[in-house]
Design a protein around this motif. Structure first.
Motif, short mmCIF file in Angstrom:
data_model
loop_
_atom_site.label_atom_id
_atom_site.label_comp_id
_atom_site.label_asym_id
_atom_site.label_seq_id
_atom_site.Cartn_x
_atom_site.Cartn_y
_atom_site.Cartn_z
N ASP A 1 38.27 46.86 19.17
CA ASP A 1 36.94 46.12 19.38
C ASP A 1 36.47 45.88 21.10
OD1 ASP A 1 35.99 46.25 17.01
OD2 ASP A 1 36.88 44.49 16.05
N LEU A 2 38.04 45.15 21.74
CA LEU A 2 37.59 44.17 22.76
C LEU A 2 37.54 45.41 24.14
CD1 LEU A 2 38.14 42.07 24.94
CD2 LEU A 2 40.70 42.22 25.40
N ASN B 1 35.75 48.39 23.39
CA ASN B 1 34.65 48.58 23.49
C ASN B 1 33.89 48.18 24.62
OD1 ASN B 1 35.06 51.45 21.93
ND2 ASN B 1 34.60 50.20 19.57
N ASP B 2 33.82 46.81 23.85
CA ASP B 2 32.67 45.59 24.80
C ASP B 2 33.27 45.58 26.24
OD1 ASP B 2 31.87 43.85 22.56
OD2 ASP B 2 33.99 42.47 22.25
N GLY C 1 29.66 45.30 25.97
CA GLY C 1 29.15 44.70 24.46
C GLY C 1 27.58 45.42 23.44
N HIS D 1 27.88 48.55 22.18
CA HIS D 1 28.01 48.86 21.41
C HIS D 1 27.26 48.51 19.99
CE1 HIS D 1 31.61 47.31 20.20
NE2 HIS D 1 31.35 46.06 21.37
N ARG D 2 28.35 46.92 19.99
CA ARG D 2 27.18 46.03 18.80
C ARG D 2 25.54 47.32 18.46
NH1 ARG D 2 31.23 43.51 17.72
NH2 ARG D 2 32.28 42.77 19.02
#
Length: 257
Positions: free
Chosen positions: A40-41, A43-44, A49, A51-52
């Motif tokens: 997750d980090l 992708n951030d 951020g 991507h969310r």
């Protein structure tokens, strides 16, 4: 945009450019084994951020039923469960998700998260290859893959497999980084990708190399319209490509009809 020698040479770095398909898969597996616990980090860092929001848009586009109608979703390269959890939260109680990933470390992260969320009864984790999906033909109502298709050595074969396991009328959704199409933003994004992301990766995760590979893989991936054509060649119909955030990413949609 010219890149400084000390940042990255995408022709030779990390050995991916000239690797044979089988060798490339091993190299990709090693990258994601290293970043699994910090996915997750990662992708951030890669998306700032965003991507969310992009993933939420893709899950909305699946068209998940909120009723008691059964619906089977296959999420390819979804080992950490990110898309699966979003889909289960959005759909009704009869939605079931299979998350497939070639990387055992990623699957372990997803299975642990699913157990904590008490979702193991509706979410199945399967280790397998996107190029040879271990499922019968016409098994799923929808197939998704988010930020994973660019790491598959044989993309056309993976697309054909996605279509094969779809039921008639089913849809495939591919969310992937794309080519920035906004003047000025492209240079800023290149500068950020090649100079900043690897350094942040080293500072946060202790290793810059996986992040350099991820930048390389983004730059080698085709633009949205070219990839839409690849989906058509794989047999998908009514294919569309929707750029997101100035083309930083794109959501591709195709149907098996």
């Amino acid at each position: 945009m010219a890149l400084k020698d000390e940042t990255f040479d995408n022709r030779t770095h990390f050995g991916f450019a000239n690797a044979a398909p089988g060798e490339k898969q091993g190299l990709v597996d090693d990258v994601f084994h290293k970043v699994a616990s910090r996915y997750d980090l990662m992708n951030d860092l890669m998306s700032g951020g965003l991507h969310r929001a992009w993933k939420s848009a893709m899950v909305t586009a699946i068209g998940l039923p909120r009723s008691a109608r059964a619906f089977r979703l296959l999420d390819v390269a979804g080992g950490t469960g990110d898309i699966a959890f979003r889909a289960l939260a959005r759909g009704g109680a009869a939605v079931a998700v299979t998350a497939l990933d070639i990387n055992g470390a990623m699957l372990a992260v997803g299975a642990e998260r699913a157990a904590k969320r008490r979702l193991s009864d509706r979410l199945t984790f399967v280790q397998g290859n996107a190029e040879d999906l271990p499922f019968p033909e016409k098994s799923f109502d929808a197939v998704t893959i988010a930020f994973g298709i660019r790491n598959v050595p044989d993309i056309p074969r993976a697309l054909r497999e996605m279509r094969r396991v779809l039921k008639l009328g089913g849809r495939a959704l591919v969310l992937e980084f794309s080519k920035v199409d906004t003047p000025g933003l492209d240079r800023l994004y290149d500068a950020f990708s090649f100079n900043v992301i690897p350094r942040i990766g080293k500072a946060v995760a202790g290793d810059a190399e996986p992040y350099r590979y991820l930048v390389e893989s983004i730059r080698r991936f085709p633009d949205a319209e070219t990839f839409a054509d690849m989906m058509r060649e794989a047999g998908f119909e009514q294919v569309s490509a929707t750029p997101m955030t100035g083309g930083v990413a794109a959501l591709h949609l195709g149907f098996r009809i």
